[in-house]
Design an enzyme around this catalytic site. Structure first.
Site, PDB file in Angstrom:
ATOM      1  N   TYR A  71     -15.283  15.990 -15.795  1.00  0.00           N
ATOM      2  CA  TYR A  71     -15.898  14.638 -15.736  1.00  0.00           C
ATOM      3  C   TYR A  71     -16.764  14.812 -14.800  1.00  0.00           C
ATOM      4  CZ  TYR A  71     -15.926   9.959 -14.482  1.00  0.00           C
ATOM      5  OH  TYR A  71     -16.430   8.506 -13.964  1.00  0.00           O
TER       6      TYR A  71
ATOM      7  N   LYS B  47      -8.092   4.427 -19.124  1.00  0.00           N
ATOM      8  CA  LYS B  47      -8.312   4.938 -20.676  1.00  0.00           C
ATOM      9  C   LYS B  47      -7.164   4.801 -21.453  1.00  0.00           C
ATOM     10  CE  LYS B  47     -12.242   6.130 -18.920  1.00  0.00           C
ATOM     11  NZ  LYS B  47     -12.124   6.728 -17.555  1.00  0.00           N
TER      12      LYS B  47
ATOM     13  N   ASP C  16      -6.431  17.506 -15.907  1.00  0.00           N
ATOM     14  CA  ASP C  16      -6.757  16.263 -16.540  1.00  0.00           C
ATOM     15  C   ASP C  16      -6.239  15.961 -17.817  1.00  0.00           C
ATOM     16  OD1 ASP C  16      -8.082  13.913 -16.917  1.00  0.00           O
ATOM     17  OD2 ASP C  16      -9.553  14.274 -15.592  1.00  0.00           O
TER      18      ASP C  16
ATOM     19  N   ARG D   7       0.844  -1.212  -0.045  1.00  0.00           N
ATOM     20  CA  ARG D   7      -0.334  -0.042   0.031  1.00  0.00           C
ATOM     21  C   ARG D   7       0.750   1.377  -0.029  1.00  0.00           C
ATOM     22  NH1 ARG D   7      -1.841   2.723   3.989  1.00  0.00           N
ATOM     23  NH2 ARG D   7      -1.716   1.177   5.656  1.00  0.00           N
TER      24      ARG D   7
HETATM   25  C1  LIG Z   1     -11.637  12.906 -17.700  1.00  0.00           C
HETATM   26  C2  LIG Z   1     -11.621  11.960 -16.756  1.00  0.00           C
HETATM   27  N1  LIG Z   1     -11.041  11.965 -15.629  1.00  0.00           N
HETATM   28  C3  LIG Z   1     -11.189  11.010 -14.730  1.00  0.00           C
HETATM   29  C4  LIG Z   1     -12.093   9.983 -14.746  1.00  0.00           C
HETATM   30  C5  LIG Z   1     -12.053   8.835 -13.642  1.00  0.00           C
HETATM   31  O1  LIG Z   1     -11.297   7.643 -14.027  1.00  0.00           O
HETATM   32  P1  LIG Z   1     -11.651   6.547 -13.108  1.00  0.00           P
HETATM   33  O2  LIG Z   1     -12.907   5.891 -13.769  1.00  0.00           O
HETATM   34  O3  LIG Z   1     -10.412   5.819 -13.767  1.00  0.00           O
HETATM   35  O4  LIG Z   1     -11.685   6.739 -11.746  1.00  0.00           O
HETATM   36  C6  LIG Z   1     -12.674   9.769 -16.077  1.00  0.00           C
HETATM   37  C7  LIG Z   1     -13.581   8.568 -16.101  1.00  0.00           C
HETATM   38  O5  LIG Z   1     -14.194   8.597 -17.108  1.00  0.00           O
HETATM   39  C8  LIG Z   1     -12.694  10.770 -17.191  1.00  0.00           C
HETATM   40  O6  LIG Z   1     -13.485  10.525 -18.221  1.00  0.00           O
END
Ligand SMILES: Cc1ncc(COP(=O)(O)O)c(C=O)c1O
Length: 382
Positions: free
Chosen positions: A108, A205, A180, A55
Site C-alpha cells: 500500500y 476495510k 498486512d 489513550r
Molecule cells: C492494504 C492496506 N493497508 C493499510 C492501509 C491503511 O489503512 P488506513 O487507511 O485505515 O490507515 C490501507 C488503506 O487503504 C490498505 O489498503
C-alpha cells in the site's frame, strides 16, 4: 450530594450504575476512569487495574483488539486510530535507528511512504523486493535486516505470493515477520498459523465493513504487542471508544459479509474475463490461494479496459455503484488507482507495474450479483 443548582447540573444522574447486563457492550465514551482511592491508583500501576486514561486503554479498544487477535489465532492485539497507526505501531515495536526492512514491492502506498519518507528520518532503511522474481531473500539480507513485510493480497493487482514460503524464508534469517492481512482477513487466511509474528489490518476495510469508520488493529506475540501498545499510545494513535465500538460491531458480520462478497466477486471476475471491452482481469487464482483456509479468492477484482480512452466515460456511466477511493464496504464501489492510490507513480513505474490509466479496481459488495453485473455491463458498453 451538594445541592446548589450548578453542582447538581454537573453531577446528578451520573452516579455509577449498579451491575447492569446490556446485551451489547456499552460505549465507554470517557477520556478517563474514576478511582475510589489513591490505593486504587497504586493498584492500577501495579498491574491490577485495567483502565486509567483512554489513550492508554479503554474497554471498547480492547474488545476489538481481542476479537481480532482471537480470530487471527494470535496471542494479543492492540487497536489504533487507523491502519497506518497500527502499521506504525508494529514497525516501531521492532525497529530502531540503523535497522533495515525488506518489504514486498507491491505494498500500500501509505506503507511505502511511512517506510521511505518517515521512518527513514529515524535512521531506518528499507528495500522493496519483487517476490514474483525471487526464490530467496539471500541477496537482499544485510547484517542489519530486522523485519520482513508483505501483504496477503496486494493492491491493486491482487497478486497472492506464496506467503507460507516467504515467512519460512524470513524466519530462516531470524527476521520478524509482519503481514498486512487487510484484503484477505482472517476469514480467508490466518498468517500466524504460518509463523507470522505481527499481523496488521486496516480495520477501516473488511473488519469494520461499512465504510463508516477509520481504524487499525495489530495482533501478534505478547511481547511485541506490549511494545506496540506503548508506541501507539506514546505517539497518540489510540482508537476512540466510539470508533472501536463501531468497528467491533461491524466485525460480528465479517464471515457473512466475506462469504457473500467473495462469491459475488468470483462471479463478477468470470463475467469480466469474458467481456470484449475488458483487456485483462485481475483476480487471484485458486492455485495461488491454496494456503488459504477457505476455497475463496477474496472480494476485490481489478480489470483493464480494452480501450483506455473510454475511462472517463466509463466512470461516469454508473448509476448506483460509487466511485470512492477505498474498499471493502457492503456496497460495491470503484476506484481508479492511477488518479488516487498510485498517483505518485511516474509514467514509467506505472507502465512497468501494470497500473495504467485503463485499470479499474472494483470492491465487490453484498448486493444481488445480477445487479452488479448489469451495472458493469452498462458502463462497459459506453
Ligand atoms: C492494504 C492496506 N493497508 C493499510 C492501509 C491503511 O489503512 P488506513 O487507511 O485505515 O490507515 C490501507 C488503506 O487503504 C490498505 O489498503
Amino acid at each position: 450530594m451538594a445541592d446548589r443548582f450548578e453542582t447538581k447540573t454537573v453531577h446528578l444522574g451520573h452516579e455509577p450504575l449498579r451491575q447492569v447486563k446490556g446485551k451489547a457492550r456499552p460505549i465507554y465514551q470517557t477520556s478517563v476512569f474514576a478511582f475510589s482511592s489513591l490505593e486504587d491508583i497504586e493498584r492500577y500501576y501495579a498491574g491490577e487495574g485495567e483502565y486509567l486514561y483512554t489513550r492508554n486503554g479503554n474497554p471498547n479498544q480492547h474488545e476489538l483488539a481481542d476479537a481480532v487477535a482471537r480470530l487471527e489465532g494470535a496471542e494479543a492485539g492492540v487497536s489504533a486510530a487507523s491502519g497506518m497507526g497500527a502499521i506504525m505501531g508494529g514497525l516501531l515495536s521492532v525497529l530502531g535507528p540503523g535497522d533495515h526492512v525488506l518489504a514486498s514491492h507491491e505494498i500500500y502506498g501509505g506503507t511505502y511512504s511511512l517506510l521511505f519518507n518517515e521512518l527513514s528520518r529515524l535512521g531506518i532503511t528499507a528495500e522493496c523486493i519483487d517476490l514474483s522474481r525471487l526464490d530467496s531473500l539471500d541477496k537482499h539480507i544485510r547484517s542489519n535486516t530486522k523485519l520482513f513485510f508483505m501483504e496477503t493480497i496486494t493492491n491493486p493487482l491482487l497478486t497472492v505470493a506464496d506467503m507460507p514460503y516467504w515467512i519460512a524464508q524470513a524466519k530462516n534469517y531470524g527476521l520478524t515477520v509482519m503481514i498486512d492481512n487487510t484484503f484477505a482477513t482472517p476469514y480467508l487466511v490466518q498468517p500466524a498459523q504460518y509463523g507470522a509474528d505481527l499481523i496488521v489490518h486496516s480495520a477501516t476495510k473488511y473488519i469494520g465493513g461499512h465504510s463508516d469508520v477509520t481504524a487499525g488493529v495489530l495482533v501478534g506475540k505478547n511481547e511485541l504487542i506490549a511494545r506496540a501498545r506503548e508506541v501507539v499510545t506514546g505517539y497518540g494513535a489510540s482508537l476512540s471508544p466510539f470508533e472501536a465500538w463501531l468497528t467491533a460491531r461491524g466485525l460480528k458480520t465479517l464471515a457473512l459479509r466475506m462469504e457473500k462478497q467473495c462469491d459475488n466477486a468470483s462471479r463478477i471476475a468470470e463475467f469480466l474475463k469474458n467481456h470484449p471491452a475488458v483487456l485483462k482481469t485481475y483476480y487471484p487464482d485458486a492455485a495461488d490461494t491454496s494456503f488459504f483456509t477457505r476455497p475463496k479468492q477474496g472480494a476485490m477484482v481489478s480489470f483493464q479496459l480494452a480501450d483506455e480512452s473510454k475511462i472517463y466515460d466509463f466512470y461516469r456511466a454508473f448509476r448506483w455503484i460509487k466511485l470512492a477511493p477505498s474498499l471493502a464496504g457492503v456496497e460495491t464501489s470503484l476506484s481508479h488507482p492511477v488518479t488516487t492510490s498510485h498517483r505518485a507513480l511516474s509514467e514509467e513505474q506505472r507502465t512497468t507495474s501494470g497500473i495504467t490509466m485503463g485499470l479499474v479496481r472494483l470492491s465487490v459488495g453484498i448486493e444481488a450479483v445480477e445487479d452488479i453485473q448489469e451495472e458493469l455491463e452498462r458502463a462497459l458498453g459506453v
